[in-house]
Design a protein around this motif. Structure first.
Motif, mmCIF file in Angstrom:
data_model
loop_
_atom_site.group_PDB
_atom_site.id
_atom_site.type_symbol
_atom_site.label_atom_id
_atom_site.label_comp_id
_atom_site.label_asym_id
_atom_site.label_seq_id
_atom_site.Cartn_x
_atom_site.Cartn_y
_atom_site.Cartn_z
ATOM 1 N N GLY A 165 0.605 -1.142 0.029
ATOM 2 C CA GLY A 165 0.102 -0.063 0.247
ATOM 3 C C GLY A 165 0.657 1.170 0.270
ATOM 4 N N GLN A 166 0.251 2.354 0.103
ATOM 5 C CA GLN A 166 0.830 3.739 -0.104
ATOM 6 C C GLN A 166 1.423 4.275 1.270
ATOM 7 O OE1 GLN A 166 -1.754 6.437 -2.306
ATOM 8 N NE2 GLN A 166 -0.773 5.834 -4.191
ATOM 9 N N SER A 167 2.246 4.980 0.976
ATOM 10 C CA SER A 167 2.926 5.680 2.344
ATOM 11 C C SER A 167 3.756 6.819 2.058
ATOM 12 C CB SER A 167 3.855 4.579 3.277
ATOM 13 O OG SER A 167 5.027 4.571 2.686
ATOM 14 N N ALA A 168 4.046 7.767 3.037
ATOM 15 C CA ALA A 168 4.911 8.910 2.640
ATOM 16 C C ALA A 168 6.115 8.468 2.119
ATOM 17 C CB ALA A 168 4.927 9.800 3.915
ATOM 18 N N ALA A 169 6.705 9.421 1.338
ATOM 19 C CA ALA A 169 7.858 9.151 0.827
ATOM 20 C C ALA A 169 9.128 8.685 1.958
ATOM 21 C CB ALA A 169 8.544 10.043 -0.174
ATOM 22 N N ALA A 170 9.346 9.417 2.784
ATOM 23 C CA ALA A 170 10.323 9.356 3.646
ATOM 24 C C ALA A 170 10.235 7.839 4.446
ATOM 25 C CB ALA A 170 10.499 10.412 4.974
ATOM 26 N N PRO A 171 9.093 7.428 5.098
ATOM 27 C CA PRO A 171 9.160 6.221 5.736
ATOM 28 C C PRO A 171 9.341 5.005 4.715
ATOM 29 C CG PRO A 171 7.007 7.070 5.784
ATOM 30 C CD PRO A 171 8.122 8.048 5.364
ATOM 31 N N ALA A 172 8.931 5.369 3.459
ATOM 32 C CA ALA A 172 8.928 4.270 2.507
ATOM 33 C C ALA A 172 10.368 4.123 2.130
ATOM 34 C CB ALA A 172 8.349 4.614 1.348
ATOM 35 N N TYR A 173 11.328 4.987 2.000
ATOM 36 C CA TYR A 173 12.478 4.893 1.547
ATOM 37 C C TYR A 173 13.471 4.341 2.994
ATOM 38 C CZ TYR A 173 11.968 6.876 -3.121
ATOM 39 O OH TYR A 173 11.369 7.262 -4.302
ATOM 40 N N GLY A 174 12.870 4.839 3.956
ATOM 41 C CA GLY A 174 13.491 4.244 5.197
ATOM 42 C C GLY A 174 13.558 2.608 5.377
ATOM 43 N N TYR A 175 12.418 2.230 5.277
ATOM 44 C CA TYR A 175 12.128 0.898 5.277
ATOM 45 C C TYR A 175 12.882 -0.010 4.063
ATOM 46 C CZ TYR A 175 8.689 1.834 8.521
ATOM 47 O OH TYR A 175 7.884 2.224 9.769
ATOM 48 N N SER A 176 12.772 0.617 2.961
ATOM 49 C CA SER A 176 13.664 0.080 1.950
ATOM 50 C C SER A 176 15.308 0.032 2.069
ATOM 51 C CB SER A 176 13.425 1.029 0.423
ATOM 52 O OG SER A 176 14.335 0.685 -0.591
ATOM 53 N N ALA A 177 15.743 0.923 2.737
ATOM 54 C CA ALA A 177 17.003 0.870 2.967
ATOM 55 C C ALA A 177 17.632 -0.167 3.893
ATOM 56 C CB ALA A 177 17.716 2.467 3.355
ATOM 57 N N VAL A 178 16.448 -0.313 5.042
ATOM 58 C CA VAL A 178 16.770 -1.497 5.990
ATOM 59 C C VAL A 178 16.568 -2.762 5.318
ATOM 60 C CG1 VAL A 178 15.820 -2.503 7.995
ATOM 61 C CG2 VAL A 178 16.090 0.073 8.005
ATOM 62 N N MET A 179 15.557 -3.037 4.550
ATOM 63 C CA MET A 179 15.295 -4.344 3.891
ATOM 64 C C MET A 179 16.725 -4.673 2.839
ATOM 65 S SD MET A 179 12.867 -5.619 5.562
ATOM 66 C CE MET A 179 12.141 -6.923 4.031
ATOM 67 N N LEU A 180 17.070 -3.500 2.263
ATOM 68 C CA LEU A 180 18.140 -3.767 1.118
ATOM 69 C C LEU A 180 19.609 -3.994 1.676
ATOM 70 C CD1 LEU A 180 17.709 -1.220 -2.034
ATOM 71 C CD2 LEU A 180 17.532 -3.921 -1.927
ATOM 72 N N PHE A 181 19.749 -3.562 2.916
ATOM 73 C CA PHE A 181 21.046 -3.579 3.548
ATOM 74 C C PHE A 181 21.677 -4.962 3.492
ATOM 75 C CE2 PHE A 181 23.771 -4.497 7.159
ATOM 76 C CZ PHE A 181 24.651 -3.441 7.199
ATOM 77 N N PRO A 182 21.076 -6.349 3.975
ATOM 78 C CA PRO A 182 21.698 -7.298 3.719
ATOM 79 C C PRO A 182 21.693 -8.153 2.103
ATOM 80 C CG PRO A 182 19.331 -7.787 4.602
ATOM 81 C CD PRO A 182 19.581 -6.380 4.622
ATOM 82 N N VAL A 183 20.975 -7.541 1.407
ATOM 83 C CA VAL A 183 21.072 -7.743 0.266
ATOM 84 C C VAL A 183 22.318 -7.113 -0.365
ATOM 85 C CG1 VAL A 183 20.194 -7.880 -2.320
ATOM 86 C CG2 VAL A 183 18.679 -8.268 -0.345
ATOM 87 N N LEU A 184 22.502 -5.961 -0.093
ATOM 88 C CA LEU A 184 23.950 -4.985 -0.568
ATOM 89 C C LEU A 184 25.050 -5.898 0.051
ATOM 90 C CD1 LEU A 184 22.568 -1.501 -0.385
ATOM 91 C CD2 LEU A 184 22.874 -2.635 -2.377
ATOM 92 N N ALA A 185 24.977 -6.360 1.261
ATOM 93 C CA ALA A 185 26.099 -6.631 1.763
ATOM 94 C C ALA A 185 26.432 -8.213 1.166
ATOM 95 C CB ALA A 185 26.010 -6.857 3.337
ATOM 96 N N ILE A 196 11.870 12.392 -0.314
ATOM 97 C CA ILE A 196 12.857 11.791 -1.611
ATOM 98 C C ILE A 196 14.371 11.905 -1.170
ATOM 99 C CG2 ILE A 196 13.524 11.590 -4.103
ATOM 100 C CD1 ILE A 196 10.722 12.219 -4.836
ATOM 101 N N ALA A 197 14.536 13.178 -0.745
ATOM 102 C CA ALA A 197 15.816 13.519 -0.284
ATOM 103 C C ALA A 197 16.326 12.858 0.728
ATOM 104 C CB ALA A 197 15.981 15.070 -0.103
ATOM 105 N N LEU A 198 15.467 12.856 1.817
ATOM 106 C CA LEU A 198 15.801 11.787 2.761
ATOM 107 C C LEU A 198 15.935 10.279 2.831
ATOM 108 C CD1 LEU A 198 13.358 13.578 5.479
ATOM 109 C CD2 LEU A 198 15.691 13.624 5.666
#
Length: 233
Positions: A36-56, A129-131
């Motif tokens: 579902g939809q959410s504001a840009a800042a939390p959406a990208y914050g969760y994205s960074a957390v979930m991508l962290f192990p994949v990036l590592a 988006i900047a955040l």
């Protein structure tokens, strides 16, 4: 060193090793933004957390793609420091591509970003988006550092490398939770996500604090990586 970076990127992509992390990243992004939809800042914050192990994981795969003999030859040709930096730079370049895709996916195909709610203190979409860019930029170097510490040049065996990678990724989440007894032991991936998920924009001081924390952790981790590589070369 540029030629060595390009060679490692080409070898990693052409060998097919890039396919597994690409699929994993797309699955992760679909899970994050498909609900579902959410504001840009939390959406990208969760994205960074979930991508962290994949990036590592991807960073480890990049550093492990080169055979040991070829890596030693590269060390003799360009020097130990440049050879190590070339591997880290190759991993960072591929990780940056993943982060760029992660910034685009919420808009298409998921349309998962909405504007701030009327009367709320949520940051604007542009500020969100900047955040989000900042959140991914803070997660990427830490993920590359973790992947480097789990690489074969340091851990020697597949079992040890996987153990370092998995334990490190889990500790980033567990020790990053609110109320953790030692959050400073891990990069501020979770702390950044919490700051972006707040009802209002994080202060400039908080952003500088998170950035300094991330840079300090990466500096210590990469110094440890350099020392371990030197002792085990």
């Amino acid at each position: 060193m540029n030629a060595l970076v390009l060679m490692r990127l080409a070898g990693f992509v052409r060998s097919g090793r890039a396919l597994a992390p690409v699929i994993a990243a797309l699955v992760v992004l679909a899970v994050v933004h498909g609900g579902g939809q959410s504001a840009a800042a939390p959406a990208y914050g969760y994205s960074a957390v979930m991508l962290f192990p994949v990036l590592a994981w991807q960073a480890k795969l990049v550093l492990d793609a080169e055979p040991d003999v070829q890596r030693r030859l590269a060390r003799l040709t360009v020097g130990p420091r440049r050879e190590a930096c070339a591997g880290l730079l190759a991993a960072a370049v591929l990780g940056a591509v993943f982060c760029a895709v992660a910034m685009l996916v919420p808009w298409w195909p998921f349309h998962a970003v909405r504007g701030p709610l009327p009367g709320s203190a949520e940051p604007s979409t542009a500020a969100g988006i900047a955040l989000g860019v900042l959140a991914h930029l803070l997660a990427l170097p830490a993920a590359v550092a973790l992947g480097a510490l789990a690489s074969r040049a340091v851990t020697r065996t597949v079992r040890n490398g996987i153990t370092v990678l998995v334990v490190g990724a889990v500790l980033v989440i567990v020790l990053g939770l609110g109320g953790s007894f030692a959050p400073w032991l891990v990069p501020p991936v979770m702390a950044t996500a919490r700051a972006l998920a707040a009802d209002s924009s994080p202060s400039a001081f908080a952003l500088w604090l998170l950035s300094g924390w991330a840079l300090a952790w990466c500096a210590v981790a990469l110094a440890g990586y350099a020392r371990l590589r030197k002792s085990r070369s």
